[in-house]
Design a protein around this motif. Structure first.
Motif, mmCIF file in Angstrom:
data_model
loop_
_atom_site.group_PDB
_atom_site.id
_atom_site.type_symbol
_atom_site.label_atom_id
_atom_site.label_comp_id
_atom_site.label_asym_id
_atom_site.label_seq_id
_atom_site.Cartn_x
_atom_site.Cartn_y
_atom_site.Cartn_z
ATOM 1 N N PRO A 41 53.182 -60.480 -27.052
ATOM 2 C CA PRO A 41 51.914 -59.946 -27.577
ATOM 3 C C PRO A 41 50.769 -60.006 -26.573
ATOM 4 O O PRO A 41 49.888 -59.145 -26.596
ATOM 5 N N ASP A 42 50.784 -61.025 -25.693
ATOM 6 C CA ASP A 42 49.742 -61.104 -24.673
ATOM 7 C C ASP A 42 49.816 -59.916 -23.721
ATOM 8 O O ASP A 42 48.799 -59.360 -23.314
ATOM 9 N N ILE A 43 51.045 -59.536 -23.356
ATOM 10 C CA ILE A 43 51.228 -58.394 -22.454
ATOM 11 C C ILE A 43 50.768 -57.112 -23.143
ATOM 12 O O ILE A 43 50.046 -56.299 -22.556
ATOM 13 N N ILE A 44 51.183 -56.937 -24.394
ATOM 14 C CA ILE A 44 50.810 -55.733 -25.143
ATOM 15 C C ILE A 44 49.291 -55.643 -25.268
ATOM 16 O O ILE A 44 48.685 -54.596 -25.019
ATOM 17 N N ASN A 45 48.676 -56.762 -25.643
ATOM 18 C CA ASN A 45 47.236 -56.777 -25.852
ATOM 19 C C ASN A 45 46.487 -56.489 -24.554
ATOM 20 O O ASN A 45 45.560 -55.669 -24.508
ATOM 21 N N SER A 46 46.893 -57.155 -23.484
ATOM 22 C CA SER A 46 46.199 -56.965 -22.217
ATOM 23 C C SER A 46 46.388 -55.552 -21.675
ATOM 24 O O SER A 46 45.428 -54.914 -21.230
ATOM 25 N N LEU A 47 47.613 -55.058 -21.697
ATOM 26 C CA LEU A 47 47.876 -53.719 -21.167
ATOM 27 C C LEU A 47 47.104 -52.672 -21.970
ATOM 28 O O LEU A 47 46.522 -51.735 -21.403
ATOM 29 N N SER A 48 47.065 -52.817 -23.291
ATOM 30 C CA SER A 48 46.331 -51.868 -24.140
ATOM 31 C C SER A 48 44.854 -51.849 -23.780
ATOM 32 O O SER A 48 44.248 -50.773 -23.625
ATOM 33 N N HIS A 49 44.257 -53.025 -23.647
ATOM 34 C CA HIS A 49 42.831 -53.077 -23.339
ATOM 35 C C HIS A 49 42.524 -52.585 -21.937
ATOM 36 O O HIS A 49 41.470 -51.982 -21.703
ATOM 37 N N ARG A 50 43.414 -52.816 -21.009
ATOM 38 C CA ARG A 50 43.197 -52.302 -19.658
ATOM 39 C C ARG A 50 43.196 -50.771 -19.663
ATOM 40 O O ARG A 50 42.378 -50.141 -18.974
ATOM 41 N N LEU A 51 44.094 -50.165 -20.415
ATOM 42 C CA LEU A 51 44.116 -48.706 -20.524
ATOM 43 C C LEU A 51 42.852 -48.189 -21.207
ATOM 44 O O LEU A 51 42.250 -47.198 -20.778
ATOM 45 N N ILE A 52 42.446 -48.863 -22.269
ATOM 46 C CA ILE A 52 41.221 -48.474 -22.974
ATOM 47 C C ILE A 52 40.009 -48.580 -22.048
ATOM 48 O O ILE A 52 39.093 -47.743 -22.090
ATOM 49 N N ASN A 53 40.019 -49.581 -21.169
ATOM 50 C CA ASN A 53 38.868 -49.804 -20.287
ATOM 51 C C ASN A 53 38.712 -48.742 -19.206
ATOM 52 O O ASN A 53 37.714 -48.735 -18.480
ATOM 53 N N ILE A 54 39.664 -47.831 -19.092
ATOM 54 C CA ILE A 54 39.452 -46.659 -18.232
ATOM 55 C C ILE A 54 38.278 -45.839 -18.760
ATOM 56 O O ILE A 54 37.463 -45.324 -17.993
ATOM 57 N N PHE A 55 38.177 -45.757 -20.081
ATOM 58 C CA PHE A 55 37.191 -44.876 -20.714
ATOM 59 C C PHE A 55 35.992 -45.631 -21.295
ATOM 60 O O PHE A 55 34.896 -45.086 -21.359
ATOM 61 N N ALA A 56 36.222 -46.855 -21.751
ATOM 62 C CA ALA A 56 35.153 -47.589 -22.437
ATOM 63 C C ALA A 56 34.086 -48.043 -21.454
ATOM 64 O O ALA A 56 34.357 -48.325 -20.286
ATOM 65 N N ARG A 57 32.868 -48.135 -21.933
ATOM 66 C CA ARG A 57 31.777 -48.648 -21.110
ATOM 67 C C ARG A 57 31.995 -50.126 -20.817
ATOM 68 O O ARG A 57 32.371 -50.895 -21.704
ATOM 69 N N ASP A 58 31.739 -50.534 -19.575
ATOM 70 C CA ASP A 58 31.811 -51.946 -19.236
ATOM 71 C C ASP A 58 30.458 -52.605 -19.512
ATOM 72 O O ASP A 58 29.548 -51.978 -20.095
#
Length: 890
Positions: free
Chosen positions: A803-820
């Protein structure tokens, strides 16, 4: 929740015409294979952008922010003129494949902002410079740049300096199924008053010039009082209203053969007649009477700085005495209903920014639907009253596909860069599409399996440049995924859909077995498999070394395909036990593929395997003519794809499949050597589940160690296509004094393989990331928290779970578009500050083809929402509001 849009979808599925009109125009019909009648197949040169305004297209139409009916007989788009350009802005401009330093590339800024599944409400934005559009400068600058240089973009030319541009918003709201209200809002973002001419344009696609007989009623658009009527023998009559319009102008949608070829025109006006009248003042270019097959309402404005003008239009099957009386109410109601539809879909998402990103991703999925018309037999033999095609065509491109007859609405990868379907793209498209419109997703998957698409030998067409090329066999995965999504949403799967697809997929699977398994040893060579330049060589062409490649990815895709078909057969067997034997057949295929992956060809040679015991990774094997073979040790996603061949069975399912269960027992006794290679069905997992996987625990661990290692595959923005290890350690294969190398290149391609517009040697690609996320979820459903992954370098006692891998990978992909935290979006990293800070740019999202492996910057096709639209599904499933796992080890 049953919203008004859900009710329209239900009505459409029962035969109502809510989807008859939609954004079905291409954004580039010019430069396509369909319009190419050249001797040597040079599609870009045969119908260039300069011809597009003057040549009547044979197979389809393009336009700016436009719509058409589902057979593209009647079309509408917006044309613009800033009083400085040499031509009207009727369509999007971009570089052809030979012109761009990284191949074809649209050079415009436009955004899909909203759309419901029935297109009851849609919104589009085009940014139009007030300075002359720099056509020649864009071509010349990019042609002088090399592969190692950045592309010269429209914003680099200075045409957006001081905000001297117009925002042109185009909105559509359907009052009823064939009654469409249209609003065009032009905003002057510049510091001074600026002129603009707006030409809402209505025309009939030219179908009459290619017909056998000339004895037919030609469609006509004619002015009747303050409106026009468009009549076609197939569509009937439509009424077009333009509020406060003082004048309609007309021409014919016919080729201007005089301009293009120096021959006399057969008609008084041609397709570019309105262009020539507005830009050049050529009154003779218009139709002499107030009628034609193309017309435009003519609006001329001088818009003060910071102000805007609005145009109201209506296209309807019914006449209206007061077409604009309830106009604003229709827009208000449809926009409200669209908001309600998406509010229901996004009710679990707490972030306003993520809701914006997801909704624009969905809008892109809806707007990239396109009418695709291509009858190969007619294209090969030519049309009556036209010169016959060159004789080379009979043995040239796509000549083996004479059965093909495409005339459908299809979800495209990108209606400018790729205005033609690519079947493996389409399988990924159908996942977010199913979240919006399940019926359309299922229809898309079945479409490519129809007799007029699928080759009689069972091959599914690849893409129009070469239908015989080979994409990864993910269509079965798409069918099974969409079936499961519907079952999850409604509690009941569509068994008829599953059955129809399954029987056709068996034919395709058989084609793979017969055509792509060279020696009958269950090792598959699919060519490039959509991964363009991933390998040392162009895998779809004869190798410079001679010999052939045994592909880790091709073999793994086929193992996954076997499991997909096994699961379909098992599902169907719950209602009809004759399918149980087919489930056994595909499980058997899976076992033998797994065996060959371990021992190529059953040779019994130690180390003769696609798994490299020294590197603990999967590699392609190069077999040379002299009998020697070698691993091509490129650490790429080719070695990760074996993880995708995984399925988990619930214990109660096996209880309902006695023949299948008995076969498992038989294999366990008869072939324990196979059992130990692939799965743990004899070792119950969570809730007594059974695991069927190409990769067991040890190898899974070793592959995932590389996946989560930031020195290898893991980027701040997802999984790279190639390990960063190859930045400092390029892989080189030497042959006859020549070096063939693969190095880490995080963004644009530095090779010309496959035109050089796509790069798999480092960037982040959404489809592969999504497949990894789904596979990890399956592994977790079996292992639960028992699977613990150490850090690859064993620097500490820290461990991570799936689940840590899934969660981290998902958020990293989302962070391509999301505002930092600084308000920046990684997708625009390195772009001018305009894109990050300007209120008229910063919240408009472009969903690129792929992304920079280190920074997340968008690369490639700027509107490939098709498979990058998977971000909508990732957002849907992500644990939003939580901090992403960081994979930092103390």
């Amino acid at each position: 929740m049953s919203t008004a849009e859900h009710q329209r979808l239900t009505a459409a599925n029962q035969g109502a015409s809510w989807k008859k009109w939609g954004p079905y125009l291409s954004e580039r019909q010019w430069g396509t294979v369909r319009e190419d009648y050249s001797r040597d197949g040079s599609a870009w040169e045969y119908t260039p952008h300069d011809h597009a305004r003057s040549r009547a297209f044979r197979w389809g139409e393009d336009g700016l922010g436009g719509i058409s009916d589902s057979k593209q007989l009647l079309c509408f788009c917006v044309a613009l003129w800033n009083h400085k350009d040499p031509i009207l802005k009727e369509r999007l401009f971009g570089l052809t494949g030979p012109e761009g330093n990284h191949a074809e590339d649209v050079k415009e800024y436009y955004y899909y902002l909203d759309s419901t599944p029935t297109h009851s409400y849609m919104k589009y934005l085009y940014k139009y410079p007030q300075k002359p559009f720099p056509y020649e400068l864009l071509v010349n600058m990019n042609m002088t740049r090399g592969k190692d240089e950045p592309e010269y973009e429209l914003v680099d030319t200075g045409v957006f300096d001081d905000n001297r541009y117009f925002d042109v918003f185009v909105e559509y709201a359907k009052a009823s199924e064939e009654d469409i209200c249209i609003k065009i809002r032009i905003c002057n973002r510049g510091p001074e008053e600026a002129p603009i001419t707006v030409l809402p344009t209505l025309w009939f696609r030219n179908t009459w010039s290619w017909e056998e007989s000339e004895d037919h009623d030609l469609p006509v658009i004619v002015q009747e009082g303050l409106n026009v009527e468009a009549t076609h023998n197939q569509t009937g009559k439509y009424y077009f209203y333009a509020a406060y319009n003082k004048e309609f102008i007309f021409c014919e949608n016919e080729t201007n053969v005089y301009r293009l070829f120096g021959e006399a025109n057969a008609h008084a006006s041609a397709k570019d007649g309105i262009n020539d009248y507005i830009v050049k003042g050529d009154l003779g270019a218009l139709s002499p009477e107030s009628k034609g097959s193309k017309c435009a309402a003519w609006y001329k404005f001088h818009i003060p700085a910071g102000e805007e003008k609005e145009i109201q239009l209506r296209l309807s099957k019914s006449s209206h005495a007061d077409p604009f009386g309830a106009f604003q109410e229709v827009f208000h109601q449809r926009k409200k209903e669209a908001d309600t539809f998406y509010a229901d879909l996004q009710k679990e998402i707490t972030s306003e920014d993520l809701r914006l990103i997801q909704r624009q991703a969905y809008a892109g999925m809806m707007w990239t639907k396109q009418f695709y018309n291509f009858k190969i037999r007619d294209w090969l033999k030519g049309d009556p009253h036209h010169s016959p095609p060159p004789v080379e065509r009979k043995s040239g491109r796509n000549h083996r596909w004479q059965h093909m007859d495409n005339c459908d609405i299809i979800s495209m990868p990108d209606k400018w860069e790729y205005p033609w379907y690519a079947v493996w793209d389409s399988a990924f498209h159908c996942v977010p599409l199913a979240r919006l419109d399940m019926q359309f997703a299922k229809e898309q998957l079945l479409l490519f399996l129809k007799e007029r698409y699928m080759h009689p030998n069972g091959q599914i067409p690849a893409y129009e440049w070469d239908f015989s090329d080979v994409n990864p066999p993910v269509h079965g995965w798409g069918v099974w995924k969409v079936y499961q999504m519907e079952k999850e949403q409604t509690g009941e799967g569509d068994l008829e859909f599953l059955k129809q697809a399954f029987h056709k997929l068996i034919l395709n699977f058989t084609w793979w077995v017969n055509r792509k398994d060279r020696d009958g040893n269950n090792i598959f060579e699919g060519g490039f498999l959509g991964l363009d330049n991933i390998g040392v060589f162009d895998r779809s062409r004869p190798l410079p070394t001679g010999g052939y490649i045994e592909q880790a990815d091709g073999t793994s895709w086929m193992a996954m395909y076997s499991l997909n078909l096994m699961r379909m057969a098992q599902e169907l067997a719950l209602k009809d036990d004759t399918y149980e034997h087919l489930a056994i057949k595909f499980f058997d295929h899976f076992l033998h593929i797994a065996s060959s992956l371990e021992d190529l060809g059953g040779l019994g040679i130690k180390g003769h395997s696609l798994w490299d015991e020294e590197d603990n990774f999967f590699y392609d094997i190069l077999n040379l003519p002299d009998g020697h073979s070698t691993s091509l040790r490129v650490r790429s996603i080719v070695g990760i794809i074996p993880l995708f061949a995984v399925e988990v069975l619930e214990a109660d399912l096996l209880e309902k499949l006695p023949k299948f269960r008995a076969y498992l027992d038989e294999i366990r006794l008869r072939r324990p050597d196979l059992c130990k290679l692939v799965s743990r069905w004899d070792e119950p997992g969570e809730e007594d589940k059974k695991l069927f996987s190409l990769v067991r625990g040890w190898r899974m661990t070793k592959v995932l160690e590389r996946v989560i290692d930031e020195a290898e595959f893991l980027s701040d923005f997802g999984m790279r296509g190639l390990s960063k290890h190859h930045l400092t350690h390029p892989y080189t294969y030497k042959h006859n004094g020549q070096d063939f190398s693969v190095a880490y290149v995080p963004a644009e391609s530095d090779t010309y393989l496959f035109g050089g517009n796509s790069n798999w040697r480092g960037p982040i690609w959404f489809p592969i990331n999504y497949m990894l996320l789904e596979s990890l979820q399956k592994f977790y459903s079996y292992y639960g928290d028992r699977f613990v992954l150490p850090h690859p370098e064993e620097r500490s006692e820290n461990r991570t779970q799936i689940p840590d891998i899934i969660n981290s990978l998902s958020h990293r992909l989302i962070n391509i578009f999301a505002r930092d935290k600084q308000g920046k979006r990684a997708v625009y990293d390195g772009f001018p500050t305009l894109f990050q800070e300007d209120p008229h740019f910063r919240d408009y999202i472009l969903f690129y083809e792929y992304f920079h492996g280190d920074t997340g910057r968008g690369v490639g096709a700027s509107h490939q929402t098709g498979w990058t639209g998977l971000i909508a599904e990732i957002i849907h499933h992500a644990h939003l509001g939580k901090e992403a796992s960081s994979f930092t080890y103390d």
